[in-house]
Design a protein around this motif. Structure first.
Motif, PDB file in Angstrom:
ATOM      1  N   ALA A  47      10.387  25.962  40.811  1.00  0.00           N
ATOM      2  CA  ALA A  47       9.228  26.721  40.333  1.00  0.00           C
ATOM      3  C   ALA A  47       9.096  26.616  38.821  1.00  0.00           C
ATOM      4  CB  ALA A  47       9.345  28.182  40.763  1.00  0.00           C
ATOM      5  N   LEU A  48      10.233  26.685  38.116  1.00  0.00           N
ATOM      6  CA  LEU A  48      10.216  26.602  36.658  1.00  0.00           C
ATOM      7  C   LEU A  48       9.741  25.222  36.204  1.00  0.00           C
ATOM      8  CD1 LEU A  48      10.958  28.117  34.017  1.00  0.00           C
ATOM      9  CD2 LEU A  48      13.225  27.064  34.178  1.00  0.00           C
ATOM     10  N   ALA A  49      10.273  24.175  36.830  1.00  0.00           N
ATOM     11  CA  ALA A  49       9.898  22.811  36.447  1.00  0.00           C
ATOM     12  C   ALA A  49       8.412  22.566  36.672  1.00  0.00           C
ATOM     13  CB  ALA A  49      10.732  21.804  37.235  1.00  0.00           C
ATOM     14  N   GLU A  50       7.884  22.989  37.813  1.00  0.00           N
ATOM     15  CA  GLU A  50       6.474  22.774  38.106  1.00  0.00           C
ATOM     16  C   GLU A  50       5.588  23.527  37.126  1.00  0.00           C
ATOM     17  OE1 GLU A  50       4.896  20.686  40.307  1.00  0.00           O
ATOM     18  OE2 GLU A  50       6.950  19.904  40.301  1.00  0.00           O
ATOM     19  N   TYR A  51       6.015  24.716  36.763  1.00  0.00           N
ATOM     20  CA  TYR A  51       5.232  25.480  35.784  1.00  0.00           C
ATOM     21  C   TYR A  51       5.198  24.748  34.446  1.00  0.00           C
ATOM     22  CZ  TYR A  51       3.684  29.082  32.605  1.00  0.00           C
ATOM     23  OH  TYR A  51       2.994  29.765  31.639  1.00  0.00           O
ATOM     24  N   TYR A  52       6.361  24.282  33.983  1.00  0.00           N
ATOM     25  CA  TYR A  52       6.416  23.580  32.707  1.00  0.00           C
ATOM     26  C   TYR A  52       5.541  22.324  32.730  1.00  0.00           C
ATOM     27  CZ  TYR A  52      10.437  26.340  31.014  1.00  0.00           C
ATOM     28  OH  TYR A  52      11.272  27.339  30.584  1.00  0.00           O
ATOM     29  N   LYS A  53       5.625  21.559  33.819  1.00  0.00           N
ATOM     30  CA  LYS A  53       4.918  20.283  33.898  1.00  0.00           C
ATOM     31  C   LYS A  53       3.397  20.459  33.881  1.00  0.00           C
ATOM     32  CE  LYS A  53       8.722  18.019  36.335  1.00  0.00           C
ATOM     33  NZ  LYS A  53       9.230  17.481  37.626  1.00  0.00           N
ATOM     34  N   HIS A  54       2.937  21.631  34.236  1.00  0.00           N
ATOM     35  CA  HIS A  54       1.496  21.872  34.274  1.00  0.00           C
ATOM     36  C   HIS A  54       0.983  22.740  33.123  1.00  0.00           C
ATOM     37  CE1 HIS A  54       2.118  20.620  38.507  1.00  0.00           C
ATOM     38  NE2 HIS A  54       0.901  20.145  38.379  1.00  0.00           N
ATOM     39  N   ASN A  55       1.892  23.384  32.386  1.00  0.00           N
ATOM     40  CA  ASN A  55       1.415  24.381  31.426  1.00  0.00           C
ATOM     41  C   ASN A  55       1.915  24.223  29.999  1.00  0.00           C
ATOM     42  OD1 ASN A  55      -0.142  26.611  33.072  1.00  0.00           O
ATOM     43  ND2 ASN A  55       1.648  26.062  34.304  1.00  0.00           N
ATOM     44  N   ILE A  56       2.968  23.469  29.759  1.00  0.00           N
ATOM     45  CA  ILE A  56       3.434  23.314  28.381  1.00  0.00           C
ATOM     46  C   ILE A  56       2.393  22.536  27.584  1.00  0.00           C
ATOM     47  CG2 ILE A  56       5.138  22.149  26.929  1.00  0.00           C
ATOM     48  CD1 ILE A  56       7.274  22.900  28.887  1.00  0.00           C
ATOM     49  N   PRO A  57       1.927  23.074  26.454  1.00  0.00           N
ATOM     50  CA  PRO A  57       0.860  22.400  25.692  1.00  0.00           C
ATOM     51  C   PRO A  57       1.272  21.030  25.157  1.00  0.00           C
ATOM     52  CG  PRO A  57       1.092  24.703  25.025  1.00  0.00           C
ATOM     53  CD  PRO A  57       2.274  24.383  25.899  1.00  0.00           C
ATOM     54  N   ASP A  58       2.526  20.880  24.745  1.00  0.00           N
ATOM     55  CA  ASP A  58       2.983  19.635  24.131  1.00  0.00           C
ATOM     56  C   ASP A  58       3.259  18.596  25.218  1.00  0.00           C
ATOM     57  OD1 ASP A  58       4.630  17.587  22.919  1.00  0.00           O
ATOM     58  OD2 ASP A  58       4.867  18.943  21.222  1.00  0.00           O
ATOM     59  N   GLN A  59       2.473  17.494  25.206  1.00  0.00           N
ATOM     60  CA  GLN A  59       2.591  16.483  26.256  1.00  0.00           C
ATOM     61  C   GLN A  59       3.954  15.798  26.234  1.00  0.00           C
ATOM     62  OE1 GLN A  59      -0.593  13.658  26.368  1.00  0.00           O
ATOM     63  NE2 GLN A  59       0.356  12.392  27.942  1.00  0.00           N
ATOM     64  N   ILE A  60       4.536  15.600  25.054  1.00  0.00           N
ATOM     65  CA  ILE A  60       5.847  14.954  24.960  1.00  0.00           C
ATOM     66  C   ILE A  60       6.890  15.772  25.712  1.00  0.00           C
ATOM     67  CG2 ILE A  60       7.686  14.243  23.389  1.00  0.00           C
ATOM     68  CD1 ILE A  60       5.567  13.693  21.286  1.00  0.00           C
ATOM     69  N   VAL A  61       6.882  17.087  25.482  1.00  0.00           N
ATOM     70  CA  VAL A  61       7.827  17.967  26.167  1.00  0.00           C
ATOM     71  C   VAL A  61       7.501  18.023  27.657  1.00  0.00           C
ATOM     72  CG1 VAL A  61       8.765  20.306  26.281  1.00  0.00           C
ATOM     73  CG2 VAL A  61       8.157  19.330  24.062  1.00  0.00           C
ATOM     74  N   ARG A  62       6.217  18.119  27.966  1.00  0.00           N
ATOM     75  CA  ARG A  62       5.781  18.236  29.364  1.00  0.00           C
ATOM     76  C   ARG A  62       6.230  17.032  30.196  1.00  0.00           C
ATOM     77  NH1 ARG A  62       0.686  19.197  28.233  1.00  0.00           N
ATOM     78  NH2 ARG A  62      -0.130  17.142  28.743  1.00  0.00           N
ATOM     79  N   ASN A  63       6.264  15.855  29.580  1.00  0.00           N
ATOM     80  CA  ASN A  63       6.639  14.642  30.300  1.00  0.00           C
ATOM     81  C   ASN A  63       8.144  14.456  30.442  1.00  0.00           C
ATOM     82  OD1 ASN A  63       3.937  13.987  30.571  1.00  0.00           O
ATOM     83  ND2 ASN A  63       3.909  12.588  28.819  1.00  0.00           N
ATOM     84  N   GLN A  64       8.920  15.287  29.748  1.00  0.00           N
ATOM     85  CA  GLN A  64      10.376  15.119  29.766  1.00  0.00           C
ATOM     86  C   GLN A  64      11.100  16.341  30.342  1.00  0.00           C
ATOM     87  OE1 GLN A  64      11.871  12.338  29.041  1.00  0.00           O
ATOM     88  NE2 GLN A  64      10.021  11.286  28.348  1.00  0.00           N
ATOM     89  N   VAL A  65      10.440  17.129  31.171  1.00  0.00           N
ATOM     90  CA  VAL A  65      11.021  18.378  31.670  1.00  0.00           C
ATOM     91  C   VAL A  65      12.343  18.142  32.376  1.00  0.00           C
ATOM     92  CG1 VAL A  65      10.721  20.258  33.336  1.00  0.00           C
ATOM     93  CG2 VAL A  65       8.853  19.652  31.788  1.00  0.00           C
ATOM     94  N   ASP A  66      12.369  17.255  33.369  1.00  0.00           N
ATOM     95  CA  ASP A  66      13.600  17.020  34.120  1.00  0.00           C
ATOM     96  C   ASP A  66      14.689  16.435  33.232  1.00  0.00           C
ATOM     97  OD1 ASP A  66      12.516  17.976  36.482  1.00  0.00           O
ATOM     98  OD2 ASP A  66      11.781  16.014  37.104  1.00  0.00           O
ATOM     99  N   SER A  67      14.312  15.554  32.330  1.00  0.00           N
ATOM    100  CA  SER A  67      15.289  14.940  31.425  1.00  0.00           C
ATOM    101  C   SER A  67      15.898  15.977  30.487  1.00  0.00           C
ATOM    102  CB  SER A  67      14.630  13.819  30.611  1.00  0.00           C
ATOM    103  OG  SER A  67      14.168  12.789  31.453  1.00  0.00           O
ATOM    104  N   LEU A  68      15.072  16.907  30.023  1.00  0.00           N
ATOM    105  CA  LEU A  68      15.577  17.960  29.143  1.00  0.00           C
ATOM    106  C   LEU A  68      16.506  18.903  29.904  1.00  0.00           C
ATOM    107  CD1 LEU A  68      12.325  18.679  27.116  1.00  0.00           C
ATOM    108  CD2 LEU A  68      14.468  17.777  26.192  1.00  0.00           C
ATOM    109  N   PHE A  69      16.122  19.286  31.129  1.00  0.00           N
ATOM    110  CA  PHE A  69      17.019  20.094  31.956  1.00  0.00           C
ATOM    111  C   PHE A  69      18.375  19.394  32.087  1.00  0.00           C
ATOM    112  CE2 PHE A  69      13.425  22.230  34.611  1.00  0.00           C
ATOM    113  CZ  PHE A  69      13.316  23.237  33.667  1.00  0.00           C
ATOM    114  N   SER A  70      18.334  18.118  32.454  1.00  0.00           N
ATOM    115  CA  SER A  70      19.551  17.357  32.688  1.00  0.00           C
ATOM    116  C   SER A  70      20.392  17.250  31.424  1.00  0.00           C
ATOM    117  CB  SER A  70      19.190  15.958  33.203  1.00  0.00           C
ATOM    118  OG  SER A  70      20.349  15.195  33.447  1.00  0.00           O
ATOM    119  N   PHE A  71      19.726  17.027  30.297  1.00  0.00           N
ATOM    120  CA  PHE A  71      20.444  16.904  29.026  1.00  0.00           C
ATOM    121  C   PHE A  71      21.231  18.168  28.705  1.00  0.00           C
ATOM    122  CE2 PHE A  71      20.402  17.999  24.496  1.00  0.00           C
ATOM    123  CZ  PHE A  71      21.171  16.962  23.975  1.00  0.00           C
ATOM    124  N   PHE A  72      20.582  19.308  28.804  1.00  0.00           N
ATOM    125  CA  PHE A  72      21.244  20.548  28.430  1.00  0.00           C
ATOM    126  C   PHE A  72      22.260  21.011  29.472  1.00  0.00           C
ATOM    127  CE2 PHE A  72      17.349  21.137  25.750  1.00  0.00           C
ATOM    128  CZ  PHE A  72      18.011  21.157  24.530  1.00  0.00           C
TER     129      PHE A  72
END
Length: 360
Positions: free
Chosen positions: A266-291
């Motif tokens: 649910a969190l990932a889907e929300y981020y992918k559709h609502n984060i204003p910054d496209q760079i961040v929006r396109n890297q949601v899963d990668s950022l989760f995995s990194f941290f």
């Protein structure tokens, strides 16, 4: 290192049976008299004197915060708030991409979260409420000049007590092996996620966290933890103790559950559709995995083909911050941007409200 002797299986097992009696008793009176909950939601800060028509348990609850205010350490609070003013945008980003997902990886604690439909079905508002809560905790002058953050802490503590009440009374699928809902061990873990885990995230991004800064954040969250109902007898006093407590809780509770996977999805889907910054929006899963790292990512079912280096993650966060705040970040700039985004997304400013439950 005195706390290390407390970090064992037997002590943690006991903490899983303990909750927050002061708040739990107060909530019973609010359920019985919903007009009192409505009255509290109309406050800007805890009144002094307290309303004479409040029942004894409710007066005792709010009197706790009035007593706590007399023990506030302005030097500690000012330093903690200055740290947030300098790092607040990254701090909030780390809460969203590291702290919250990290909590979802602890299977038994996730059972409480997934039973709140708002966390899954109204995730945007819940995230906005969390952002508001954190901004209140670090408000310049908060707790020693501005008394309003005490009311914020009191409301969050009551919201947790409402959740405990309804799970205990109405959740027929709650299992004893989960522990008591929102118990002391889970509260300690959440406090760590909002403090030490943020510092760990900064380290992953390449920041050097001095021991004084680490100690400052631990001390600040000890103060906050006491206000939020955490038994600070178990709160770490040093980085070593914090690492050991986190390691023990991780060993005890990190596991794959449907609840955790539903929350992270649910969190990932929300981020992918609502984060204003496209760079961040396109890297949601990668950022989760990194941290989160390999273990927690596997527990939550997160897979990413891109392995981001810490320097790139830092650049992504810095670029996003620069676009929003310019070259100089301040608490007021961060708060103003957050409120602007709330108005655009929800048509209103988000604040914390305790439930008003009309009795049938």
């Amino acid at each position: 290192m005195e706390k290390l002797k407390l970090y064992n299986q037997e002590e943690m097992d006991q903490l899983r049976t303990r909750q927050d009696p002061l708040a739990d008793l107060a909530v019973i009176s609010l359920i019985e008299s919903p007009d009192l909950a409505r009255e509290i939601n109309g406050w800007n800060q805890i009144p002094d004197p307290l309303p004479s028509h409040f029942p004894k348990v409710l007066r005792e609850y709010f009197f706790f915060f009035q007593e706590a205010a007399e023990l506030a350490d302005p030097d500690l609070l000012k330093k903690g708030q200055e740290f947030f003013s300098q790092t607040g945008d990254i701090y909030l980003g780390l809460l969203g991409f590291y702290s919250l997902p990290y909590c979802y990886a602890f299977g038994d604690g996730a059972q409480v979260l997934v039973r709140s439909k708002r966390i899954v079905d109204e995730i945007g508002i819940r995230l906005a409420e969390t952002g508001y809560f954190v901004m209140e905790l670090f408000k310049p002058g908060g707790f020693y000049k501005d008394q309003s953050p005490y009311l914020t802490c009191a409301k969050v503590r009551l919201i947790h007590a409402y959740s405990r009440y309804f799970i205990s009374h109405y959740a027929t699928d709650w299992k004893v092996e989960y522990g008591a809902p929102i118990n002391q061990e889970d509260m300690l873990g959440t406090n760590l996620a909002f403090s030490m885990i943020v510092l760990r995230g900064l380290t992953k991004m390449g920041y050097s966290i001095e021991s004084e800064t680490f100690q400052l954040v631990l001390s600040y969250w000890k103060w906050l933890g006491a206000l939020l109902g955490v038994d600070v007898k178990f709160w770490p006093e040093s980085p070593k103790e914090a690492f050991e407590l986190d390691r023990l809780i991780r060993k005890r509770h990190m596991k794959s559950t449907k609840a955790g996977k539903r929350l992270i999805s649910a969190l990932a889907e929300y981020y992918k559709h609502n984060i204003p910054d496209q760079i961040v929006r396109n890297q949601v899963d990668s950022l989760f995995s990194f941290f989160l790292g390999k273990e927690a990512s596997q527990v939550l079912g997160i897979s990413s083909e891109i392995n981001l280096p810490g320097s790139l993650v830092d650049l992504i966060f810095k670029f996003s911050g620069w676009k929003n705040y310019g070259s100089k970040k301040t608490y007021q700039k961060i708060r103003s941007m957050m409120e602007t985004q709330q108005k655009e997304q929800f048509g209103k400013l988000i604040q914390l409200q305790i439930p008003v439950l009309e009795r049938s």
